[in-house]
Design a protein around this motif. Structure first.
Motif, PDB file in Angstrom:
ATOM      1  N   GLU B 100       0.843  -1.197   0.000  1.00 50.86           N
ATOM      2  CA  GLU B 100       0.000   0.000   0.000  1.00 50.86           C
ATOM      3  C   GLU B 100       0.887   1.258   0.000  1.00 50.86           C
ATOM      4  O   GLU B 100       0.631   2.218  -0.737  1.00 50.86           O
ATOM      5  N   GLN B 101       1.907   1.227   0.855  1.00 52.19           N
ATOM      6  CA  GLN B 101       2.780   2.395   0.974  1.00 52.19           C
ATOM      7  C   GLN B 101       3.618   2.588  -0.283  1.00 52.19           C
ATOM      8  O   GLN B 101       3.881   3.716  -0.693  1.00 52.19           O
ATOM      9  N   ASN B 104       1.378   4.247  -2.840  1.00 51.24           N
ATOM     10  CA  ASN B 104       1.208   5.663  -2.520  1.00 51.24           C
ATOM     11  C   ASN B 104       2.493   6.450  -2.744  1.00 51.24           C
ATOM     12  O   ASN B 104       2.470   7.596  -3.193  1.00 51.24           O
ATOM     13  N   TYR B 118      -5.589   5.162   3.092  1.00 53.96           N
ATOM     14  CA  TYR B 118      -5.460   3.759   3.478  1.00 53.96           C
ATOM     15  C   TYR B 118      -6.853   3.216   3.763  1.00 53.96           C
ATOM     16  O   TYR B 118      -7.660   3.877   4.410  1.00 53.96           O
ATOM     17  N   GLU B 119      -7.138   2.051   3.257  1.00 49.30           N
ATOM     18  CA  GLU B 119      -8.424   1.370   3.436  1.00 49.30           C
ATOM     19  C   GLU B 119      -9.550   1.974   2.604  1.00 49.30           C
ATOM     20  O   GLU B 119     -10.677   1.498   2.642  1.00 49.30           O
ATOM     21  N   THR B 127      -4.053  -2.268  -4.618  1.00 45.40           N
ATOM     22  CA  THR B 127      -3.241  -3.241  -3.881  1.00 45.40           C
ATOM     23  C   THR B 127      -3.675  -4.662  -4.234  1.00 45.40           C
ATOM     24  O   THR B 127      -2.840  -5.540  -4.469  1.00 45.40           O
ATOM     25  N   SER B 206      -7.802  -4.616   4.090  1.00 46.39           N
ATOM     26  CA  SER B 206      -6.349  -4.803   4.086  1.00 46.39           C
ATOM     27  C   SER B 206      -5.916  -5.707   5.232  1.00 46.39           C
ATOM     28  O   SER B 206      -6.668  -5.957   6.172  1.00 46.39           O
ATOM     29  N   PHE B 225      -3.564   2.416  10.539  1.00 44.15           N
ATOM     30  CA  PHE B 225      -3.249   1.748   9.277  1.00 44.15           C
ATOM     31  C   PHE B 225      -1.881   2.239   8.808  1.00 44.15           C
ATOM     32  O   PHE B 225      -1.622   3.439   8.804  1.00 44.15           O
ATOM     33  N   GLY B 226      -1.022   1.324   8.455  1.00 44.12           N
ATOM     34  CA  GLY B 226       0.293   1.704   7.954  1.00 44.12           C
ATOM     35  C   GLY B 226       1.262   2.136   9.032  1.00 44.12           C
ATOM     36  O   GLY B 226       2.333   2.674   8.721  1.00 44.12           O
TER      37      GLY B 226
END
Lengths: 106, 253, 154
Positions: B100-101, B104, B118-119, B127, B206, B225-226
């Motif tokens: 995900e990161q 981004n 996120y999400e 993703t 996720s 998240f993250g």
């Protein structure tokens, strides 16, 4: 933008029974739930799914809140002629999502 | 504490001790009809997000109006095997990034586009689409060199007792695998299905959303998240799943 | 319930307290038996569905009621003279008894449909097929719905 998936063969022989499977992203919010601060979550349901084949309706499904989110349907139709399939999902507010596929019949 | 643990243990019937060799995908704990649903791309609702991701892949975004596909071309070849190697250290920043990161980072650094929440549906879809390209490939993350301290931090997190229940990840996902917890069987905690379609959520989610559910389950703090802690844990879980096959989009209860 | 699960109730609650958070959200009441009967009468009139010709395939043990795969098959030649017109699914313990209706024509070739349904709790799901000659056939299946351990509110 909604995403839908339709699985069906591209070609068939006349008289074949063709199986079609469909999925569409939709929460199918029942209207019976409350959010985490107690407010009712408004109902948001796809109530009708129709399939036409070369202009004739071959499948119709009435959906109620008891259908699982991201509705799945599988059904069959007889290959009669080369033609366009039109898949239409209509929600409570009358908003429709349409997908089209062509079946080539030999 | 003891009573809580006792309750947890007594709730579980049957007794199979987990070892590295016996770790299996949580897919195998699903009832047959749900296993069949995951295996059928035409019935697995998670594939809807894969399809959404495929659409986003070639959609221009950001100030430069570039799409993922302009640089990376056909994802079915360029992204094959990528997710199996994530989380990974980003060479430029030295940071550990999950998929995900990475997506981004690509958007902000290369596309002059805003990071996706996120999400949110778009990041889940992208993703899922990228991870799906590694379906059937073995997980193989780097845990040496710059990744080593992250792996070690993740390992510590995994074995640390947490929350009001004061249990560690390991106490469920190593010591009690296969045993019953209410209507479920406890999994080996392999992160191979994610993003996955969870019936409880009635949508795609996720791995970090799943980890937040775990944190809530033991009444520990739900991290963001993250968050670095979850990304470190994700690396440890991936290292622990070495050789197990990616199955995105998985179907989970 | 298994004997090994007979433990001190407070301990059990303590252990699973956070886990059951999601189930604290009040559930809507089930449809009343009257609503169920009314819904069925509306489609059947005075006709009484007979057992046979229709087969409802659904798991006897649903491990999550949010999505339970269902297959309905009707023994029918699907000809102009003799075909299935509509297949109905009913769930007596859901907030609404109607779940889904499939409208078929002879062009289906075969009377077999699939979807996934929600089941609020353990119940006997009922399937009814109404044929082109007006006859109605039914099948039903008891489905036990269990709760997952690790629910989260998001």
């Amino acid at each position: 933008m909604r995403t839908a998936r339709i699985a069906m063969p591209k070609t068939a022989r006349k008289g074949d029974i063709v199986e079609i499977k469909t999925l569409i992203i939709h929460p199918m919010e029942t209207g019976f739930r409350r959010d985490d601060v107690g407010r009712p979550v408004p109902r948001d349901i796809i109530g009708l799914f129709t399939v036409t084949y070369a202009g004739t309706e071959v499948f119709r499904m009435d959906l109620f809140p008891g259908v699982a989110a991201n509705p799945f349907a599988a059904f069959t139709t007889i290959a009669t002629e080369t033609g366009e399939f039109v898949f239409t999902w209509t929600d409570d507010k009358g908003v429709a999502h349409v997908e089209k596929m062509t079946l080539t019949v030999s | 504490m003891r009573s809580a643990l006792l309750a947890l243990v007594v709730l579980m019937a049957g007794a199979i001790a987990a070892t590295a060799e016996t770790r299996t995908s949580a897919r195998e704990l699903l009832p047959p009809e749900l296993q069949a649903q995951q295996a059928d791309d035409d019935a697995n609702p998670g594939m809807l997000w894969v399809t959404s991701g495929q659409q986003l892949w070639s959609m221009p975004a950001g100030a430069n109006a570039k799409s993922c596909s302009e640089c990376h071309g056909d994802a079915t070849t360029s992204m094959r095997g990528i997710a199996a190697r994530y989380p990974a250290i980003d060479a430029k920043s030295g940071r550990l990034m999950n998929l995900e990161q990475r997506i981004n980072n690509c958007r902000t650094a290369n596309m002059a586009a805003a990071a996706l929440p996120y999400e949110g549906e778009d990041l889940l879809a992208l993703t899922a689409y990228v991870a799906h390209q590694s379906r059937g490939l073995p997980v193989s993350v780097r845990i040496d060199n710059a990744a080593a301290p992250h792996f070690e931090a993740g390992r510590r997190f995994y074995f640390e007792r947490q929350g009001q229940l004061n249990v560690s990840c390991s106490q469920c996902h190593d010591d009690n695998v296969g045993r019953r917890l209410r209507g479920d069987r406890i999994s080996s905690g392999l992160p191979t299905a994610w993003p996955a379609y969870r019936l409880d959520w009635q949508k795609m989610g996720s791995l970090h959303r799943r980890l937040r559910a775990c944190s809530l389950g033991v009444r520990a703090e739900q991290l963001d998240f993250g968050s670095p802690e979850y990304v470190n844990l994700e690396l440890y879980l991936a290292g622990r799943a070495d050789g197990h096959l990616v199955e995105t989009p998985g179907l989970r209860k | 319930m298994d004997k090994t699960q007979l433990i001190d109730r407070r301990d059990a609650l303590r252990a699973t307290g956070a886990i059951v958070l999601a189930s604290l959200v009040p559930l809507p009441a089930a449809a009343s038996p009257e609503a169920m009967t009314a819904a069925m009468q509306k489609i059947l009139g005075t006709a009484t569905p007979k057992p046979g010709r229709i087969k409802l395939d659904i798991t006897p043990l649903a491990e999550n009621g949010n999505s339970v795969p269902v297959t309905v098959t009707v023994d029918s030649p699907m000809t102009q003279a003799d075909h299935v017109k509509t297949i109905y699914l009913f769930s007596p313990e859901n907030p609404a008894p109607d779940v889904v209706r499939f409208h078929l024509t002879p062009r289906a070739g075969r009377a077999r449909v699939q979807t996934s349904v929600r089941l609020a709790t353990t119940q006997r799901v009922q399937a009814i097929a109404v044929m082109s000659d007006g006859s109605a056939w039914s099948d039903s299946a008891e489905v036990i719905v269990t709760l997952s351990a690790c629910l989260d509110a998001g």
